[in-house]
Write a protein that holds these residues in place. Structure first.
Motif, PDB file in Angstrom:
ATOM      1  N   SER A  38      15.315 -10.349  -5.623  1.00 51.47           N
ATOM      2  CA  SER A  38      16.371  -9.563  -5.245  1.00 51.47           C
ATOM      3  C   SER A  38      16.377  -8.044  -5.809  1.00 51.47           C
ATOM      4  CB  SER A  38      17.785 -10.057  -5.791  1.00 51.47           C
ATOM      5  OG  SER A  38      18.760  -9.504  -5.228  1.00 51.47           O
ATOM      6  N   GLU A  39      16.639  -7.058  -5.083  1.00 46.43           N
ATOM      7  CA  GLU A  39      16.548  -5.730  -5.660  1.00 46.43           C
ATOM      8  C   GLU A  39      17.591  -5.362  -6.119  1.00 46.43           C
ATOM      9  OE1 GLU A  39      14.126  -2.632  -3.350  1.00 46.43           O
ATOM     10  OE2 GLU A  39      13.445  -4.094  -2.070  1.00 46.43           O
ATOM     11  N   LEU A  40      17.526  -4.286  -7.046  1.00 43.48           N
ATOM     12  CA  LEU A  40      18.593  -3.936  -7.862  1.00 43.48           C
ATOM     13  C   LEU A  40      18.505  -2.279  -8.184  1.00 43.48           C
ATOM     14  CD1 LEU A  40      20.980  -4.379  -9.670  1.00 43.48           C
ATOM     15  CD2 LEU A  40      19.439  -4.704 -11.566  1.00 43.48           C
ATOM     16  N   VAL A  45       1.002  -1.162  -0.030  1.00 47.80           N
ATOM     17  CA  VAL A  45      -0.098   0.058  -0.105  1.00 47.80           C
ATOM     18  C   VAL A  45       0.727   1.217  -0.018  1.00 47.80           C
ATOM     19  CG1 VAL A  45      -1.893   1.078   1.152  1.00 47.80           C
ATOM     20  CG2 VAL A  45      -1.445  -1.270   1.474  1.00 47.80           C
ATOM     21  N   LYS A  46       0.779   2.101  -1.012  1.00 40.75           N
ATOM     22  CA  LYS A  46       1.629   3.053  -1.014  1.00 40.75           C
ATOM     23  C   LYS A  46       0.875   4.421  -1.274  1.00 40.75           C
ATOM     24  CE  LYS A  46       4.842   0.659  -3.997  1.00 40.75           C
ATOM     25  NZ  LYS A  46       5.721   0.756  -5.279  1.00 40.75           N
ATOM     26  N   THR A  47       1.180   5.500  -0.308  1.00 41.48           N
ATOM     27  CA  THR A  47       0.624   6.881  -0.659  1.00 41.48           C
ATOM     28  C   THR A  47       1.017   7.297  -2.065  1.00 41.48           C
ATOM     29  OG1 THR A  47       2.681   8.080   0.013  1.00 41.48           O
ATOM     30  CG2 THR A  47       0.953   7.703   1.717  1.00 41.48           C
ATOM     31  N   ILE A  79       7.918   1.542   4.364  1.00 40.15           N
ATOM     32  CA  ILE A  79       9.155   1.905   3.627  1.00 40.15           C
ATOM     33  C   ILE A  79       9.173   3.552   3.327  1.00 40.15           C
ATOM     34  CG2 ILE A  79       9.920   1.266   1.248  1.00 40.15           C
ATOM     35  CD1 ILE A  79       8.390  -1.316   1.810  1.00 40.15           C
ATOM     36  N   PRO A  80      10.190   3.921   3.334  1.00 41.72           N
ATOM     37  CA  PRO A  80      10.419   5.513   2.856  1.00 41.72           C
ATOM     38  C   PRO A  80      10.372   5.747   1.499  1.00 41.72           C
ATOM     39  CG  PRO A  80      12.508   4.278   3.657  1.00 41.72           C
ATOM     40  CD  PRO A  80      11.576   3.333   3.728  1.00 41.72           C
ATOM     41  N   GLY A  81      10.347   6.951   1.129  1.00 43.36           N
ATOM     42  CA  GLY A  81      10.635   7.436  -0.187  1.00 43.36           C
ATOM     43  C   GLY A  81       9.422   7.172  -1.357  1.00 43.36           C
ATOM     44  N   HIS A 118      20.674  -1.822   0.856  1.00 47.65           N
ATOM     45  CA  HIS A 118      20.248  -2.620   2.029  1.00 47.65           C
ATOM     46  C   HIS A 118      19.198  -1.724   2.700  1.00 47.65           C
ATOM     47  CE1 HIS A 118      23.016  -6.070   2.272  1.00 47.65           C
ATOM     48  NE2 HIS A 118      23.862  -5.085   1.681  1.00 47.65           N
ATOM     49  N   LYS A 119      17.735  -2.143   2.608  1.00 44.96           N
ATOM     50  CA  LYS A 119      16.892  -1.063   2.882  1.00 44.96           C
ATOM     51  C   LYS A 119      16.319  -1.348   4.442  1.00 44.96           C
ATOM     52  CE  LYS A 119      14.840   1.379  -0.759  1.00 44.96           C
ATOM     53  NZ  LYS A 119      15.364   0.577  -2.201  1.00 44.96           N
ATOM     54  N   ARG A 120      16.358  -2.461   4.870  1.00 42.36           N
ATOM     55  CA  ARG A 120      15.998  -2.670   6.097  1.00 42.36           C
ATOM     56  C   ARG A 120      17.007  -2.236   7.146  1.00 42.36           C
ATOM     57  NH1 ARG A 120      12.167  -6.795   5.980  1.00 42.36           N
ATOM     58  NH2 ARG A 120      10.960  -6.487   4.152  1.00 42.36           N
ATOM     59  N   LEU A 176       9.946  -1.381  -9.502  1.00 43.57           N
ATOM     60  CA  LEU A 176       8.951  -1.048  -8.390  1.00 43.57           C
ATOM     61  C   LEU A 176       8.803   0.418  -8.286  1.00 43.57           C
ATOM     62  CD1 LEU A 176      11.049  -2.916  -5.555  1.00 43.57           C
ATOM     63  CD2 LEU A 176       9.101  -3.711  -6.862  1.00 43.57           C
ATOM     64  N   GLU A 177       9.963   1.102  -8.766  1.00 44.16           N
ATOM     65  CA  GLU A 177       9.560   2.615  -8.497  1.00 44.16           C
ATOM     66  C   GLU A 177      10.587   3.044  -9.735  1.00 44.16           C
ATOM     67  OE1 GLU A 177       7.561   3.717  -6.261  1.00 44.16           O
ATOM     68  OE2 GLU A 177       7.830   1.983  -4.850  1.00 44.16           O
ATOM     69  N   PHE A 178      10.247   4.559  -9.817  1.00 43.74           N
ATOM     70  CA  PHE A 178      11.214   5.291 -10.577  1.00 43.74           C
ATOM     71  C   PHE A 178      11.345   6.482  -9.541  1.00 43.74           C
ATOM     72  CE2 PHE A 178      10.650   3.748 -15.123  1.00 43.74           C
ATOM     73  CZ  PHE A 178      11.889   3.664 -15.377  1.00 43.74           C
ATOM     74  N   ILE A 198      -2.405   0.539  -4.576  1.00 44.14           N
ATOM     75  CA  ILE A 198      -2.467  -0.959  -4.023  1.00 44.14           C
ATOM     76  C   ILE A 198      -1.824  -1.683  -4.964  1.00 44.14           C
ATOM     77  CG2 ILE A 198      -3.577  -2.813  -3.020  1.00 44.14           C
ATOM     78  CD1 ILE A 198      -5.815  -0.739  -2.140  1.00 44.14           C
ATOM     79  N   GLU A 199      -0.890  -2.544  -4.507  1.00 41.93           N
ATOM     80  CA  GLU A 199      -0.209  -3.519  -5.631  1.00 41.93           C
ATOM     81  C   GLU A 199       0.085  -4.739  -4.997  1.00 41.93           C
ATOM     82  OE1 GLU A 199       2.842  -0.620  -6.944  1.00 41.93           O
ATOM     83  OE2 GLU A 199       4.382  -2.186  -6.187  1.00 41.93           O
ATOM     84  N   GLU A 200       0.714  -5.841  -5.886  1.00 43.65           N
ATOM     85  CA  GLU A 200       0.884  -7.178  -5.601  1.00 43.65           C
ATOM     86  C   GLU A 200       1.975  -7.132  -4.924  1.00 43.65           C
ATOM     87  OE1 GLU A 200       1.299  -9.770  -8.723  1.00 43.65           O
ATOM     88  OE2 GLU A 200       2.399  -8.548  -9.890  1.00 43.65           O
ATOM     89  N   GLY A 201       2.710  -7.539  -3.967  1.00 47.51           N
ATOM     90  CA  GLY A 201       4.096  -7.783  -3.396  1.00 47.51           C
ATOM     91  C   GLY A 201       4.958  -8.590  -4.400  1.00 47.51           C
ATOM     92  N   LEU A 202       5.844  -8.254  -4.632  1.00 43.67           N
ATOM     93  CA  LEU A 202       7.008  -9.041  -5.564  1.00 43.67           C
ATOM     94  C   LEU A 202       8.047  -9.505  -4.633  1.00 43.67           C
ATOM     95  CD1 LEU A 202       7.205  -6.581  -8.839  1.00 43.67           C
ATOM     96  CD2 LEU A 202       5.756  -8.670  -8.491  1.00 43.67           C
ATOM     97  N   THR A 203       8.695 -10.414  -4.918  1.00 42.74           N
ATOM     98  CA  THR A 203       9.722 -11.241  -4.217  1.00 42.74           C
ATOM     99  C   THR A 203      10.875 -11.196  -5.209  1.00 42.74           C
ATOM    100  OG1 THR A 203       8.527 -13.282  -4.235  1.00 42.74           O
ATOM    101  CG2 THR A 203       8.493 -12.038  -2.148  1.00 42.74           C
TER     102      THR A 203
END
Ligand code: AMP
Ligand code: GLY
Length: 447
Positions: free
Chosen positions: A176-178, A127-129, A423-425, A198-200, A267-269, A169-174
């Protein structure tokens, strides 16, 4: 050449160091007391040959437009292009137009249809603003009830004010992030070396998400072919879709990519260099950064960036309470010793001048230390040796940045468990009125 870097964090420090290495005179506005040539002034009052705008907020607010209106050469998109980060709903529209693969999603302004849609998705749920939300606008959770609560809190305005009155609202993807950062000149794009963030907050990817607790480059599993795929299937089509909307996008397009079993998904730009990705990508640059940015700013990008065959690892040192309520005012110790570590560079972020001429903490992410070396293991070792010199009450950092890679584990953060995190950003504050229903990105009809 005189360059003005706008911003005050580790990313801007890294930009300044890289451009000073090109032989340029660099000022950083407003910078911070740890960054040389920091000036607290309005950027529009500064005389410079090139302006490089670091953070998203001034881009979304149109600083690049104001500077260009004064005839300045600027690396950074105008408010029209920065809307990609300023409105997640709009970004998803652009991605759909451009045919860029992303998570299944829809945008809502009303609770009932939002919850109905949520229940049609398999978890994890995201869920994203729509708008910028001070780094806390994205929830990823494997608890659908928590996701539903979050939808209600965001849409009611109680959680994030106007920024949350539209949600995506979107599906969570699993996977590795790049992070792939591309320099764009309005029509062309060239990719910088890939990085992984490393976001966490905690070791082993525990705890809440943050702006980034460390990063490394290169990413051994990601060769030039995969970067080209991201460029060809995501960055260039997006640039073309922006151009078709009359947007001349000159700046960084930062593709946040999830490497899923089905292939890369955007995921994002973001519309700027990543932080701390810039602190590992820029030190590896083996060509003139200023020249590249001038070319992009002028709309004539013609040089392919070159990278040294070495590695960089960045470890962020944060204050107690980060990310929720970072404590300020603690004296930072050990800077001279950290700076003296061979192959280590300290980037200053959340610092202020202390009463006795030293520095005190003034923000969540205080310092980032980049180690450089011939291998990720060596780069990592240098970064951590410098970090070990630093201290203040409550300082904390992750101990496992790039550890899996340095130990030659081929599966980086692929297994990050989908737990409930903030999650930030998130993006900005210009949601359009009314319900906006976006179709399934992959062509399915909206249900
Ligand atoms: P940012 O790059 O600050 O916008 O943060 C977005 C972060 O949220 C990403 O880096 C991911 O960690 C997470 N995220 C966003 N969308 C998804 C998704 N669809 N599935 C899983 N994680 C996501
Ligand atoms: N490191 C993530 C970002 O810059 O958004």
């Amino acid at each position: 050449m005189k360059v003005c870097v706008v911003g005050s964090g580790g990313r801007e420090h890294a930009l300044a160091v890289a451009m000073a290495a090109s032989g340029d005179e660099v000022v950083v506005v407003p910078g911070n007391p740890g960054i040389p040539a920091s000036m607290t002034t309005d950027p529009v009052e500064v005389e410079a040959d090139l302006f490089v705008i670091g953070p998203e907020q001034p881009l979304v607010e149109g600083l690049a437009d104001r500077l260009r209106a004064r005839g300045r050469r600027v690396f950074g998109p105008g408010a029209d292009g920065a809307r990609l980060e300023g409105s997640k709903r709009w970004m998803k529209e652009v991605l759909a137009d451009a045919g860029v693969p992303t998570a299944r999603h829809r945008a809502f302004t009303e609770v009932a249809p939002a919850l109905e849609f949520l229940r049609t998705l398999d978890g994890p749920w995201v869920v994203k603003t729509d708008g910028l939300a001070a780094g806390k606008g994205v929830l990823v959770t494997s608890d659908v009830d928590l996701a539903a609560e979050d939808v209600v809190a965001k849409l009611s305005g109680s959680a994030f004010g106007e920024a949350g009155r539209t949600v995506v609202i979107e599906e969570g993807l699993t996977g590795s992030e790049l992070s792939v950062l591309a320099l764009c000149d309005g029509a062309r794009a060239v990719a910088l070396a890939p990085a992984q963030d490393h976001k966490r907050l905690g070791d082993g990817d525990a705890g809440p998400n943050t702006g980034g607790m460390g990063a490394f480059s290169p990413v051994p599993a990601v060769g030039p072919d995969l970067v080209d795929v991201v460029l060809d299937t995501a960055v260039l089509p997006t640039l073309a879709a922006l151009s078709a909307r009359g947007i001349d996008y000159r700046g960084v397009l930062y593709a946040g990519v999830m490497l899923t079993a089905e292939g890369p998904r955007i995921l994002e730009f973001n519309v700027r260099f990543g932080d701390p990705e810039a602190q590992v990508v820029l030190p590896r640059l083996a060509c003139d950064l200023s020249e590249l940015l001038v070319q992009a700013a002028a709309g004539h990008l013609r040089t392919e960036p070159a990278f040294a065959d070495d590695a960089a690892v960045n470890v962020v040192c944060a204050t107690e309470g980060y990310p929720d309520s970072p404590r300020s005012g603690d004296r930072v110790e050990g800077l001279d010793a950290a700076t003296a570590v061979d192959g280590a560079q300290v980037y200053y972020a959340g610092v202020a001048a202390g009463p006795d001429g030293g520095l005190v903490t003034a923000g969540g992410r205080v310092l980032g230390v980049t180690g450089s070396g011939p291998s990720l293991a060596e780069a990592r070792d240098r970064a951590y040796r410098a970090v070990a010199c630093l201290s203040w009450p409550g300082m904390h950092h992750r101990h496992d940045i790039a550890a899996h890679i340095a130990a030659d584990d081929p599966s980086p953060s692929a297994s990050g468990p989908p737990i409930s995190v903030l999650i930030p950003g998130s993006g900005a504050s210009t949601p359009d009125p009314g319900i906006r229903i976006e179709g399934w990105h992959d062509g399915e009809e909206a249900r």
